[in-house]
Scaffold this motif. Structure first.
Motif, PDB file in Angstrom:
ATOM      1  N   LEU A  29       0.811  -1.213   0.000  1.00 38.46           N
ATOM      2  CA  LEU A  29       0.000   0.000   0.000  1.00 38.46           C
ATOM      3  C   LEU A  29       0.845   1.263   0.000  1.00 38.46           C
ATOM      4  CD1 LEU A  29      -2.970  -0.874   2.383  1.00 38.46           C
ATOM      5  CD2 LEU A  29      -2.931  -0.816  -0.119  1.00 38.46           C
ATOM      6  N   ASP A  30       1.999   1.206   0.593  1.00 37.82           N
ATOM      7  CA  ASP A  30       2.838   2.393   0.672  1.00 37.82           C
ATOM      8  C   ASP A  30       3.286   2.875  -0.711  1.00 37.82           C
ATOM      9  OD1 ASP A  30       5.970   3.411   2.037  1.00 37.82           O
ATOM     10  OD2 ASP A  30       4.007   4.311   2.417  1.00 37.82           O
ATOM     11  N   ASP A  31       3.211   2.011  -1.705  1.00 42.10           N
ATOM     12  CA  ASP A  31       3.632   2.376  -3.059  1.00 42.10           C
ATOM     13  C   ASP A  31       2.528   3.077  -3.846  1.00 42.10           C
ATOM     14  OD1 ASP A  31       5.555  -0.685  -3.556  1.00 42.10           O
ATOM     15  OD2 ASP A  31       6.107   1.226  -2.622  1.00 42.10           O
ATOM     16  N   TYR A  32       1.336   3.120  -3.296  1.00 41.61           N
ATOM     17  CA  TYR A  32       0.181   3.603  -4.042  1.00 41.61           C
ATOM     18  C   TYR A  32      -0.615   4.628  -3.237  1.00 41.61           C
ATOM     19  CZ  TYR A  32       1.074  -0.280  -7.135  1.00 41.61           C
ATOM     20  OH  TYR A  32       1.673  -1.145  -8.011  1.00 41.61           O
ATOM     21  N   ALA A  33      -1.450   5.336  -3.947  1.00 45.75           N
ATOM     22  CA  ALA A  33      -2.484   6.117  -3.273  1.00 45.75           C
ATOM     23  C   ALA A  33      -3.558   5.152  -2.780  1.00 45.75           C
ATOM     24  CB  ALA A  33      -3.094   7.130  -4.228  1.00 45.75           C
ATOM     25  N   VAL A  34      -4.064   5.419  -1.599  1.00 46.67           N
ATOM     26  CA  VAL A  34      -5.131   4.605  -1.031  1.00 46.67           C
ATOM     27  C   VAL A  34      -6.269   5.531  -0.652  1.00 46.67           C
ATOM     28  CG1 VAL A  34      -5.785   2.934   0.720  1.00 46.67           C
ATOM     29  CG2 VAL A  34      -3.437   2.988  -0.128  1.00 46.67           C
ATOM     30  N   GLY A  35      -7.454   5.130  -1.019  1.00 51.14           N
ATOM     31  CA  GLY A  35      -8.597   5.979  -0.730  1.00 51.14           C
ATOM     32  C   GLY A  35      -9.729   5.212  -0.080  1.00 51.14           C
ATOM     33  N   TRP A  36     -10.514   5.932   0.672  1.00 50.38           N
ATOM     34  CA  TRP A  36     -11.770   5.436   1.222  1.00 50.38           C
ATOM     35  C   TRP A  36     -12.907   6.134   0.487  1.00 50.38           C
ATOM     36  CZ3 TRP A  36     -12.432   1.401   4.375  1.00 50.38           C
ATOM     37  CH2 TRP A  36     -11.334   0.949   5.120  1.00 50.38           C
ATOM     38  N   PHE A  37     -13.892   5.341   0.113  1.00 52.08           N
ATOM     39  CA  PHE A  37     -15.062   5.835  -0.586  1.00 52.08           C
ATOM     40  C   PHE A  37     -16.289   5.294   0.119  1.00 52.08           C
ATOM     41  CE2 PHE A  37     -12.914   7.444  -4.378  1.00 52.08           C
ATOM     42  CZ  PHE A  37     -11.680   6.816  -4.265  1.00 52.08           C
ATOM     43  N   ARG A  38     -17.426   5.893  -0.146  1.00 50.07           N
ATOM     44  CA  ARG A  38     -18.643   5.366   0.434  1.00 50.07           C
ATOM     45  C   ARG A  38     -19.781   5.509  -0.552  1.00 50.07           C
ATOM     46  NH1 ARG A  38     -20.016   9.820   5.221  1.00 50.07           N
ATOM     47  NH2 ARG A  38     -20.975  11.398   3.863  1.00 50.07           N
ATOM     48  N   GLN A  39     -20.754   4.646  -0.376  1.00 50.33           N
ATOM     49  CA  GLN A  39     -21.944   4.697  -1.218  1.00 50.33           C
ATOM     50  C   GLN A  39     -23.157   4.345  -0.378  1.00 50.33           C
ATOM     51  OE1 GLN A  39     -21.833   2.331  -4.816  1.00 50.33           O
ATOM     52  NE2 GLN A  39     -23.361   3.659  -5.780  1.00 50.33           N
ATOM     53  N   ALA A  40     -24.067   5.287  -0.305  1.00 52.90           N
ATOM     54  CA  ALA A  40     -25.329   5.064   0.395  1.00 52.90           C
ATOM     55  C   ALA A  40     -26.368   4.595  -0.616  1.00 52.90           C
ATOM     56  CB  ALA A  40     -25.780   6.353   1.072  1.00 52.90           C
ATOM     57  N   PRO A  41     -27.399   3.899  -0.157  1.00 55.72           N
ATOM     58  CA  PRO A  41     -28.441   3.430  -1.077  1.00 55.72           C
ATOM     59  C   PRO A  41     -29.054   4.581  -1.864  1.00 55.72           C
ATOM     60  CG  PRO A  41     -28.694   2.395   1.064  1.00 55.72           C
ATOM     61  CD  PRO A  41     -27.628   3.444   1.220  1.00 55.72           C
ATOM     62  N   GLY A  42     -29.133   4.396  -3.169  1.00 58.72           N
ATOM     63  CA  GLY A  42     -29.731   5.409  -4.017  1.00 58.72           C
ATOM     64  C   GLY A  42     -28.846   6.597  -4.310  1.00 58.72           C
ATOM     65  N   LYS A  43     -27.617   6.560  -3.826  1.00 62.61           N
ATOM     66  CA  LYS A  43     -26.700   7.690  -4.051  1.00 62.61           C
ATOM     67  C   LYS A  43     -25.464   7.215  -4.785  1.00 62.61           C
ATOM     68  CE  LYS A  43     -28.070  10.559  -0.142  1.00 62.61           C
ATOM     69  NZ  LYS A  43     -27.587  11.360   1.010  1.00 62.61           N
ATOM     70  N   GLU A  44     -24.791   8.165  -5.382  1.00 57.48           N
ATOM     71  CA  GLU A  44     -23.542   7.829  -6.060  1.00 57.48           C
ATOM     72  C   GLU A  44     -22.410   7.624  -5.058  1.00 57.48           C
ATOM     73  OE1 GLU A  44     -24.165  10.000 -10.396  1.00 57.48           O
ATOM     74  OE2 GLU A  44     -22.455  10.519  -9.140  1.00 57.48           O
TER      75      GLU A  44
END
Length: 125
Positions: A29-44
């Motif tokens: 992971l240290d070699d890359y960008a790491v992201g957190w994302f989220r998705q709620a029902p009915g939303k992008e």
């Protein structure tokens, strides 16, 4: 084979805290960008927090300012998302992903290399 496995989600009351983990195998992971994302029902899906430690780059969404923080443990090849002061509107499935840069992963449409399967966060009284 790259695998990202999220954990740490659950049901929490408003104002509570959770720490999500994203454990990686097949990639450092240290070699890359790491992201957190989220998705709620009915939303992008939306970006929450991203970092590339090697480039000393961090990005986060306005809605998490002062409440969430991202960190990593290189020895465990794990990235964390500490979430405090949770609100009902934080309810969503949370995913981690890797990318080549914070810009390409978190600005605009994510250009992700790999995604985890997600972990559900529910904030409710």
């Amino acid at each position: 084979q790259v695998q990202l496995v999220e954990s740490g989600g659950g049901l929490v009351q408003p104002g509570g805290s959770l720490r999500l983990s994203c454990v990686a195998s097949g990639v450092t992971l240290d070699d890359y960008a790491v992201g957190w994302f989220r998705q709620a029902p009915g939303k992008e899906r939306e970006g929450v927090y991203c970092m590339k430690k090697r480039d000393d780059m961090i990005w986060y969404a306005d809605f998490v300012k002062g409440r969430f923080t991202i960190s990593s443990d290189n020895g465990k090849n794990t990235v964390y998302l500490q979430m405090n002061s949770l609100k009902p509107e934080d309810t969503a499935a949370y995913y981690c992903a890797t990318g080549n840069s914070v810009q390409r992963l978190c600005f605009g449409r994510p250009e992700a290399l790999d995604w985890g399967q997600g972990t559900q966060v529910t904030v409710s009284a």
